[in-house]
Enzyme design. Sequence first.
Site, mmCIF file in Angstrom:
data_model
loop_
_atom_site.group_PDB
_atom_site.id
_atom_site.type_symbol
_atom_site.label_atom_id
_atom_site.label_comp_id
_atom_site.label_asym_id
_atom_site.label_seq_id
_atom_site.Cartn_x
_atom_site.Cartn_y
_atom_site.Cartn_z
ATOM 1 N N ASP A 186 0.809 -1.232 0.000
ATOM 2 C CA ASP A 186 0.000 0.000 0.000
ATOM 3 C C ASP A 186 0.837 1.274 0.000
ATOM 4 O OD1 ASP A 186 -2.208 -1.684 0.129
ATOM 5 O OD2 ASP A 186 -2.210 -1.661 2.315
ATOM 6 N N LYS A 246 1.845 2.193 -5.109
ATOM 7 C CA LYS A 246 2.366 1.635 -6.368
ATOM 8 C C LYS A 246 1.424 1.937 -7.532
ATOM 9 C CE LYS A 246 2.413 -2.426 -4.385
ATOM 10 N NZ LYS A 246 2.086 -2.046 -3.002
ATOM 11 N N GLY A 247 0.106 1.779 -7.281
ATOM 12 C CA GLY A 247 -0.876 1.999 -8.347
ATOM 13 C C GLY A 247 -0.775 3.397 -8.919
ATOM 14 N N LYS A 248 -0.653 4.376 -8.035
ATOM 15 C CA LYS A 248 -0.555 5.772 -8.482
ATOM 16 C C LYS A 248 0.679 5.983 -9.361
ATOM 17 C CE LYS A 248 0.633 10.288 -6.690
ATOM 18 N NZ LYS A 248 1.159 11.028 -5.558
ATOM 19 N N ASN A 300 -5.295 -10.173 -3.471
ATOM 20 C CA ASN A 300 -4.956 -9.583 -2.165
ATOM 21 C C ASN A 300 -4.494 -8.143 -2.350
ATOM 22 O OD1 ASN A 300 -2.681 -10.533 -3.534
ATOM 23 N ND2 ASN A 300 -1.651 -11.324 -1.716
ATOM 24 N N GLY A 329 -4.527 -4.291 -3.732
ATOM 25 C CA GLY A 329 -5.517 -3.257 -4.049
ATOM 26 C C GLY A 329 -4.745 -2.020 -4.439
ATOM 27 N N HIS A 330 -4.742 -1.705 -5.722
ATOM 28 C CA HIS A 330 -3.940 -0.584 -6.220
ATOM 29 C C HIS A 330 -4.879 0.546 -6.656
ATOM 30 C CE1 HIS A 330 -0.347 -3.458 -7.165
ATOM 31 N NE2 HIS A 330 -0.729 -3.481 -5.911
ATOM 32 N N THR A 331 -4.736 1.694 -6.007
ATOM 33 C CA THR A 331 -5.650 2.805 -6.252
ATOM 34 C C THR A 331 -5.070 3.773 -7.269
ATOM 35 O OG1 THR A 331 -6.135 2.638 -3.907
ATOM 36 C CG2 THR A 331 -7.073 4.533 -5.057
ATOM 37 N N THR A 333 -5.863 -11.641 3.647
ATOM 38 C CA THR A 333 -6.966 -10.921 3.012
ATOM 39 C C THR A 333 -8.126 -11.862 2.671
ATOM 40 O OG1 THR A 333 -5.952 -11.290 0.860
ATOM 41 C CG2 THR A 333 -5.403 -9.219 1.967
ATOM 42 N N GLN A 362 2.050 -6.029 -3.325
ATOM 43 C CA GLN A 362 2.468 -6.110 -1.916
ATOM 44 C C GLN A 362 3.742 -5.278 -1.700
ATOM 45 O OE1 GLN A 362 1.481 -9.490 -3.422
ATOM 46 N NE2 GLN A 362 -0.460 -8.602 -2.874
ATOM 47 N N GLY A 419 -0.221 14.041 -2.778
ATOM 48 C CA GLY A 419 -1.663 13.835 -2.871
ATOM 49 C C GLY A 419 -1.926 12.612 -3.727
HETATM 50 P P1 GDP Z 1 -0.730 0.330 -3.541
HETATM 51 O O1 GDP Z 1 -1.310 -0.948 -3.057
HETATM 52 O O2 GDP Z 1 0.733 0.420 -3.302
HETATM 53 O O3 GDP Z 1 -1.087 0.633 -4.974
HETATM 54 O O4 GDP Z 1 -1.382 1.464 -2.645
HETATM 55 P P2 GDP Z 1 -2.935 1.623 -2.261
HETATM 56 O O5 GDP Z 1 -3.658 2.126 -3.428
HETATM 57 O O6 GDP Z 1 -3.448 0.387 -1.610
HETATM 58 O O7 GDP Z 1 -2.843 2.685 -1.094
HETATM 59 C C1 GDP Z 1 -2.269 3.930 -1.287
HETATM 60 C C2 GDP Z 1 -3.305 4.989 -0.955
HETATM 61 O O8 GDP Z 1 -2.666 6.244 -0.847
HETATM 62 C C3 GDP Z 1 -4.350 5.169 -2.036
HETATM 63 O O9 GDP Z 1 -5.561 5.546 -1.453
HETATM 64 C C4 GDP Z 1 -3.773 6.295 -2.898
HETATM 65 O O10 GDP Z 1 -4.776 7.006 -3.595
HETATM 66 C C5 GDP Z 1 -3.164 7.142 -1.823
HETATM 67 N N1 GDP Z 1 -1.981 7.940 -2.207
HETATM 68 C C6 GDP Z 1 -0.949 7.581 -3.022
HETATM 69 N N2 GDP Z 1 -0.002 8.543 -3.027
HETATM 70 C C7 GDP Z 1 -0.449 9.515 -2.189
HETATM 71 C C8 GDP Z 1 0.111 10.757 -1.729
HETATM 72 O O11 GDP Z 1 1.219 11.179 -2.102
HETATM 73 N N3 GDP Z 1 -0.648 11.473 -0.851
HETATM 74 C C9 GDP Z 1 -1.879 11.057 -0.409
HETATM 75 N N4 GDP Z 1 -2.537 11.818 0.457
HETATM 76 N N5 GDP Z 1 -2.415 9.898 -0.824
HETATM 77 C C10 GDP Z 1 -1.699 9.138 -1.686
HETATM 78 P P1 IMO Z 2 -0.857 -4.188 -2.235
HETATM 79 O O1 IMO Z 2 -0.426 -4.744 -3.557
HETATM 80 C C1 IMO Z 2 -0.981 -4.606 2.132
HETATM 81 C C2 IMO Z 2 -0.940 -8.687 3.722
HETATM 82 C C3 IMO Z 2 -2.198 -9.117 4.462
HETATM 83 C C4 IMO Z 2 -1.596 -10.074 5.460
HETATM 84 C C5 IMO Z 2 -0.488 -10.767 4.666
HETATM 85 C C6 IMO Z 2 -0.889 -12.113 4.071
HETATM 86 O O2 IMO Z 2 -2.156 -3.481 -2.257
HETATM 87 O O3 IMO Z 2 0.243 -3.413 -1.601
HETATM 88 P P2 IMO Z 2 -2.446 -12.798 2.029
HETATM 89 O O4 IMO Z 2 -3.893 -12.526 1.756
HETATM 90 O O5 IMO Z 2 -1.530 -12.264 0.977
HETATM 91 O O6 IMO Z 2 -2.160 -14.221 2.344
HETATM 92 O O7 IMO Z 2 -2.125 -11.981 3.394
HETATM 93 O O8 IMO Z 2 -0.157 -9.874 3.615
HETATM 94 N N1 IMO Z 2 -1.153 -8.177 2.350
HETATM 95 C C7 IMO Z 2 -1.127 -6.878 2.022
HETATM 96 N N2 IMO Z 2 -0.985 -5.781 2.786
HETATM 97 N N3 IMO Z 2 -1.073 -4.479 0.800
HETATM 98 C C8 IMO Z 2 -1.180 -5.563 0.010
HETATM 99 O O9 IMO Z 2 -1.137 -5.518 -1.338
HETATM 100 C C9 IMO Z 2 -1.248 -6.841 0.623
HETATM 101 N N4 IMO Z 2 -1.381 -8.096 0.155
HETATM 102 C C10 IMO Z 2 -1.294 -8.899 1.220
HETATM 103 O O10 IMO Z 2 -2.821 -8.021 5.080
HETATM 104 O O11 IMO Z 2 -0.969 -9.361 6.499
HETATM 105 MG MG MG Z 3 -2.830 -1.608 -1.803
#
Ligand code: GDP
Ligand code: IMO
Ligand code: MG
Length: 431
Positions: A12, A15-17, A37, A39-41, A130, A227, A418
């Site tokens: 989290d 990466k998605g951004k 598992n 979730g890329h926003t 997850t 991850q 942001g």
């Molecule tokens: P990922 O799994 O690595 O793709 O990340 P996620 O999407 O799960 O979580 C990152 C969260 O932070 C998302 O809600 C993004 O929209 C948000 N985000 C990413 N970069 C920034 C930033 O620089 N500032 C803020 N406030 N939010 C961000």
């Molecule tokens: P992104 O790609 C954050 C965590 C779970 C748990 C552990 C094992 O969005 O960054 P699993 O379902 O993979 O067997 O769970 O890994 N986990 C993540 N935490 N971001 C993720 O993916 C994750 N994918 C798995 O919360 O602790």
């Molecule tokens: Mg994520």
Amino acid sequence: MNTCVVGLQWGDEGKGKIVDMLSEKADIVIRYSGGANAGHTVQRSENEESFALHLLPSGILRDGVDSIITNGVVLDADIVLSELQGLKDRGIDAYSRLKISGRAHLVMPYHKKQDILSEAALGKEKIGTTARGIGPCYGDKVARSTAVRVADLEDLDGLAVKLKRIVEYKNKFFTGVYGETELLNYEEIFADCCRWAKAFEPMIIDTTAYLHKAWKAGKTMLFEGAQGSMLDLDHGTFPFVTSSNSSAVGLSAATGMPAKAVDCFLGIVKAYSTRVGAGPFPTEQDNEVGDTIRVKGHEFGTTTGRPRRCGWFDAVCTSFAIQIGGIDAIALQHLDTLSGMKELKICTGYMYNGELLDFYPSEASVLEKVQCVYETIEGFDADLRNVTSWDNLPEAAKAYIDRVEQVLQCPITLVGVGPQRSQTLQRRSKL
Ligand code: GDP
Ligand code: IMO
Ligand code: MG
């Protein structure tokens, strides 16, 4: 130039951004590990609702960019189909741009069931997965005789025989080990497979061959990790990890591409740390600091909605992720989330049994007991979300980034202020 985007913390990181942003200049975006598992926003602009992608590569929102899912992924077919349909409903037709490896493994309904049963049986010792069936699916991949690959959808007669045997085995396993009374229904699962076979038939290819040809042809490839490095099966905080090699070391096995095909391994970090699920987290702030970060940064899981655990930036674990992954540059996200805090802390070392550790410890039991050595840095107040260039950041914000870079000894080239595409500042030479 080919780039690989990798999370350096516990997932989290944003990466998605960054993948969405870099995909502007890519021909191909490749999702290569993990499953639903992730979730890329992606938020393209202020007025548009964001996209939460679990399996489709984050470059899929750009017309003309090919999207590839490689062998390293465990594929939840219905999630892929619902993501494609969701995009179509929003005017993005991505069906013809998606290619899936026949070598990828299918997450079956019994994998999700097994994930839930296993976690429930572990009670207090649970991993906090997850519940997307990730561990059980990778487990069957390693076991081989109980695995189902995407390519099996191309031979339904063969799959029917194999699946019957697997379902019988899973039923015995679930009733014997977990006392489960509701049996899996082979016919229903096979009917799902027939539906998937029809839907995916035009998309299944040999992605290894495709990528090597693209490399030879000089196409720009962008690899999207899932991850984070600290959730890596071998190098993360075992057993509180995911079931794939989610650090940069996983790229080659998960794609069939050598690491030398990548010109830049770009590590993604937050300006602080977060973690979802159980496991050691040395810089965790289970207090007002953590609560402030969670609220300001909207730190709730993209996949499960769980509140994320929050804490200070941990330069010790990030340095380890840089070392094992050969990380060339860093994109630091969420700098805006830290504004308003009087002081900021960076963990620069771990003490264990009264001694400063000289390398990242391999055991979760040690990590649970380490004491963090912190450096305190002046905070900053201004709202950074409208800042459009590095030069216009408050001096204290720049000093924080400078110091993080110094400690990590890796260039921080991009800084996020942001969630939107446009809210990324270029700090050093362009990627
Ligand atoms: P990922 O799994 O690595 O793709 O990340 P996620 O999407 O799960 O979580 C990152 C969260 O932070 C998302 O809600 C993004 O929209 C948000 N985000 C990413 N970069 C920034 C930033 O620089 N500032 C803020 N406030 N939010 C961000
Ligand atoms: P992104 O790609 C954050 C965590 C779970 C748990 C552990 C094992 O969005 O960054 P699993 O379902 O993979 O067997 O769970 O890994 N986990 C993540 N935490 N971001 C993720 O993916 C994750 N994918 C798995 O919360 O602790
Ligand atoms: Mg994520």
